[in-house]
Scaffold this motif. Structure first.
Motif, short mmCIF file in Angstrom:
data_model
loop_
_atom_site.label_atom_id
_atom_site.label_comp_id
_atom_site.label_asym_id
_atom_site.label_seq_id
_atom_site.Cartn_x
_atom_site.Cartn_y
_atom_site.Cartn_z
N UNK A 255 0.81 -1.34 -0.05
CA UNK A 255 -0.15 -0.02 0.12
C UNK A 255 0.83 0.98 -0.07
N UNK A 256 2.19 0.89 0.63
CA UNK A 256 3.03 2.20 0.43
C UNK A 256 3.67 2.67 -0.92
N UNK A 257 3.42 1.54 -1.95
CA UNK A 257 4.03 1.85 -3.17
C UNK A 257 3.36 2.94 -4.12
N UNK A 258 4.04 3.85 -4.81
CA UNK A 258 3.59 4.32 -5.90
C UNK A 258 3.43 3.71 -7.12
N UNK A 259 2.83 4.08 -8.28
CA UNK A 259 2.62 3.31 -9.29
C UNK A 259 3.81 3.05 -10.08
N UNK A 260 4.82 3.84 -10.02
CA UNK A 260 6.24 3.47 -10.72
C UNK A 260 6.89 2.31 -9.87
N UNK A 261 6.87 2.67 -8.60
CA UNK A 261 7.39 1.67 -7.65
C UNK A 261 6.65 0.18 -7.88
N UNK A 262 5.42 0.34 -7.93
CA UNK A 262 4.71 -0.97 -7.97
C UNK A 262 5.11 -1.86 -9.32
N UNK A 263 5.39 -1.18 -10.41
CA UNK A 263 5.77 -1.70 -11.69
C UNK A 263 7.45 -2.31 -11.43
N UNK A 264 8.07 -1.82 -10.55
CA UNK A 264 9.46 -2.54 -10.30
C UNK A 264 9.22 -3.46 -9.44
N UNK A 265 8.23 -3.26 -8.29
CA UNK A 265 8.11 -4.48 -7.27
C UNK A 265 7.71 -5.67 -8.03
N UNK A 266 7.03 -5.49 -9.08
CA UNK A 266 6.35 -6.87 -9.87
C UNK A 266 7.49 -7.49 -10.68
N UNK A 267 8.79 -6.92 -10.57
CA UNK A 267 9.84 -7.65 -11.16
C UNK A 267 10.56 -8.77 -10.57
#
Lengths: 286, 286
Positions: free
Chosen positions: B195-207
């Motif tokens: 829930x802390x992640x921005x949209x850009x961070x979410x894209x990275x996290x998913x890798x």
């Protein structure tokens, strides 16, 4: 209350739990008296008290290595399980649980418990391993037996306070019952370690409780504690003890010190002193 | 199996125990799912698993302060108990236990638990407070609820190993059930901290999960682990993570290292990495 005639000695947690489960299915309550064996009348008083509170009483008999420091008397601590079993069958105890050290602490064991508060100072200063070891083995025994209540002696007064503390902190659903110290005809607190004493040492040991009683009266009169403790210390040495770890008056509730140096709340006097290689402890209400 | 229609939210141990006692009197089994709230589908999978194993399921909802270091995100950790209660009533959970911190750790609290073995290294290096805090709160919850079983996610794989270890060491009479990590459509492990992640961070996290899957295949092929771990480390940074606490392949059984530097027994790859102020962890079977 019906009592089984004979004593069952079990060594595995599985057998222990099967017996306890059986009792619980019958709606019976279960009491536990943790001991390190070498049973004397002090232990039997704990068992008799447990029998008053619970339908069935388990006595554990285990010399717990984790509460001894490497320099202490683990190896020579008295062991006499057959005699212990005989004594227990005479006081209405149906089950003695005597696990093996390698079953209690198998290879890979990785958990420890630490207690501050009432565990600080006194025994905690001189036997820094002890209360952690006691907390660990008592927690294990509580989880192995799952008793409704457990009985401990006031002889180990600080231990009793420590046990009440971690039982509350860990939410162990077990009532703790305390039993006053049992004494011989001269007032010496019964202890498995008394077996180490020579006749001469025994005569000295028997003076300790009277010195503490006099100091307790002194403290109760309102005399400042530094003087009370100093005089008691001198009297213990004069009685023939070779070394003193502590003689101290503390709050009965949590063993904290009286900041104002006088007794203004329920108090306890506690002492630990040496005769040769034997370390004796005692305590009294002030 | 009948299910009560509505969710009971209780805040005191007394109320909790009354409810559990009631169920046990009816012969029902009880499962516990310990959570810190901010429930997502990962938690709900744990509850659904618990419902398969036990007649009644208690979900605890408590952000445990003793497992956070002073520098960590205790204050901003998401709290949404009303929403949590709504979610739980949809998955067959009859009771949410949400104690207050001052009831869990009242003044004078003095007990701590330490675990070595599987708690050493990995999270233990970067969050030295965590596993002691987890062991303490889970032991308390186990003693408060006294469930037959408890369910934990493989998302916190090292935590799962630590819990299995101290449950065995302390003889807690509770079965531990593990549930595979729940993931979003891109394979990102579900976590309240997402829930802390921005949209850009979410894209990275998913890798992250794909990098770990590739590294796991690499390790399973017999390639020496230093090379596997070095490449995975570089790939995590290249994907956009700013900092890595660890990427490591360990024995699945106890998280010990492979002394020979190659996988020759069941293994797990585990990682912790940072995106801004958010720390994410994940792990996969090798």
């Amino acid at each position: 209350m019906t009592q089984p005639a004979s004593l069952l000695v079990v060594r595995s947690v599985a057998e222990l739990r099967a017996a306890v489960r059986d009792w619980k299915r019958q709606g019976l309550t279960v009491g536990l008296v943790p001991t390190m064996g070498a049973l004397h009348d002090g232990h039997l008083a704990l068992v008799r008290e447990a029998v008053q509170h619970a339908d069935r009483v388990v006595v554990s008999n285990f010399v717990n290595p984790t509460q001894f420091a490497p320099t202490e008397d683990l190896a020579r601590y008295p062991r006499q399980q057959a005699e212990d079993a005989r004594l227990l069958s005479g006081v209405g105890c149906p089950l003695m649980f005597a696990p093996a050290p390698e079953d209690m602490y198998p290879e890979g064991f990785a958990t420890s418990i630490a207690v501050t508060g009432p565990a600080m100072g006194l025994e905690g200063d001189f036997r820094p391993q002890m209360f952690g070891g006691v907390a660990l083995v008592v927690t294990k025994l509580f989880n192995q037996v799952q008793p409704d209540l457990a009985v401990f002696g006031e002889k180990d007064y600080q231990q009793l306070m420590v046990i009440r503390r971690f039982v509350r902190d860990l939410d162990l659903p077990i009532d703790i019952v305390a039993v006053p110290t049992q004494r011989d005809e001269a007032g010496l607190a019964l202890s498995s370690r008394n077996a180490y004493l020579s006749q001469d040492e025994l005569a000295v040991a028997r003076r300790l409780n009277r010195i503490l009683a006099a100091a307790a009266a002194d403290a109760a009169s309102g005399r400042p504690l530094p003087g009370v403790e100093r005089d008691a210390y001198a009297a213990v040495l004069k009685a023939g003890f070779e070394r003193i770890d502590y003689v101290a008056v503390r709050r009965a509730e949590d063993l904290s010190v009286f900041r104002d140096g006088v007794v203004d709340a329920p108090a306890r006097i506690l002492a630990a002193a040496w005769l040769g290689k034997t370390r004796l402890i005692d305590n009294l209400a002030v």
